[in-house]
Design a protein around this motif. Structure first.
Motif: not given
Length: 411
Positions: A55, A59, A373, A375
């Motif tokens: 991450t 994201k 991309d 969350p």
């Protein structure tokens, strides 16, 4: 849903939620980057083995082998014999109306909630706080459900809002969308279904049935205006007449699998109308017809090769279901929506209904997945969650938008 005296409690809930979000709620600050590895990783679609998730800035950046990602970030969380997956998405809740603490929900594995009946709120959270999107009040007929049960007057800050004409219906839809509504919810509930929670006395007695309901013309006005504004319409439906009105009125989604037994033709018509069905099987398990309805809907879907119509929903806010992930809901989904036999693909479908499929239904790009991309909303449990749904109710790792909220693996 419970007490009608929610006003002060809601203000306290909202203040606490904002304070917790502002202070981080005990969560550590968001990591600029992080690598999480586990023996089992569900990316929202498939189960991957010995996989790492990278991450960056809240994201998901990459998913792959640890050795291919390790040079990109020094912060690592190694889980070992654990299951890592996207945070559970709850598609039917009443947090604001019932004053449920959002931090409790988040710590118990649900990272996104869709509130479908209560004060209208703009989208919030997702950055270390519970991500919450709202339908606002339920659009209803004058004198009908839910205000006839829960009392009070209607409004954008209430449980229900009455419309008496197609013109008024369109105006209310525009007001809801302008206020940030993620979906429009309507009530098509005449009452009388044995075992239904809404047939219990919530303090003001149970009104004589049938209750007033929206007519087809009004429902069509609501759906056409909502669709024009890019929003879907969900309906509270408990029996056959309400379902027929929903079908004929162009409703996109049922907020429950109906409570009363419904004839096969009407259920098949609902599938043919491309509806989605939020399950809420656990909280409605005392309803006389819900299990037969689920079986019929499943067979109708199978006939047409449809396997993506069920959406996980547990109706958080009710006292008889967990205020977080609900293993029993997933168990019932597996056994009632898997057709004649159960295999691993059916287990995957249950997980999809609570993650990627729910995110797609909410219209939030890549929510409920661990793909680039998306969350960075993740939870993890020790052991194999595909063998024991129950352990999802007590996650040992919760990450919201790249912020670690719970991490028991470090102990």
């Amino acid at each position: 849903m419970g007490s009608k005296h929610w006003g002060r409690g809601f203000k306290r809930w909202a203040a606490a939620a904002l304070l917790w979000q502002g202070l981080g709620g005990g969560a550590v600050a968001a990591e600029s980057c992080m690598i999480v590895t586990a023996d089992r990783v569900f990316d929202g679609y498939d189960l991957l083995m010995d996989t790492a998730v990278l991450t960056k800035d809240g994201k998901v950046a990459q998913v792959g082998a640890f050795n291919s990602l390790k040079s990109q970030c020094a912060k690592r969380i190694r889980l070992g014999d654990a299951t890592l997956l996207p945070g559970i998405i709850e598609s039917h809740a009443h947090l604001t109306y019932q004053n449920v603490d959002p931090l409790v929900v988040l710590k118990h594995g649900v990272t996104t909630v869709r509130d479908v009946g209560g004060p209208l709120l703009p989208p919030q959270g997702g950055d270390g706080a519970l991500r919450l999107v709202s339908a606002g009040p339920i659009i209803q007929a004058p004198g009908g459900y839910p205000l006839n049960i829960f009392g009070g007057t209607g409004g954008l800050d209430k449980i229900g809002i009455e419309v008496a004409s197609t013109k008024q219906a369109r105006t209310v839809v525009r007001q809801l969308v302008a206020g940030g509504a993620a979906v429009i919810k309507i009530a098509l509930e005449p009452g009388g279904e044995p075992g239904a929670p809404w047939m219990n006395d919530h303090g003001g007695g149970v009104p004589a049935t049938p209750w007033p309901v929206l007519d087809v013309a009004t429902v069509r006005a609501i759906t056409s205006e909502a669709h024009r504004l890019g929003k879907r319409v969900a309906a509270h439906v408990g029996e056959a007449a309400g379902l027929r009105t929903a079908i004929d009125g162009g409703v996109d989604e049922l907020a429950h699998i109906p409570c009363a037994a419904i004839d096969e033709t009407t259920l098949h018509d609902a599938v043919h109308a491309d509806m989605r069905f939020v399950t809420t099987l656990d909280t409605l398990s005392s309803c006389a017809g819900i299990f037969a309805n689920a079986h019929t809907l499943t067979h109708a879907m199978e006939e047409h090769g449809l396997y993506d119509r069920y959406i996980y929903g547990s109706e958080i806010g009710h006292d008889n279901v967990p205020w977080g992930a609900n293993g029993e809901e997933m168990h019932l989904m597996l056994h009632l929506t898997s057709g004649d036999g159960i295999d691993f693909a059916d287990v995957l479908n249950v997980f999809k209904a609570a993650t990627s499929r729910a995110g797609e239904n909410l219209g939030i790009a890549k929510l409920g997945t661990l793909t680039p991309d998306a969350p960075a909303d993740m939870i993890a449990v020790r052991g194999n969650a595909f063998e024991r749904f129950k352990i999802l109710e007590y996650p040992d790792l919760v990450i919201s938008g790249g912020t670690v909220v719970v991490n028991n693996f470090k102990k």
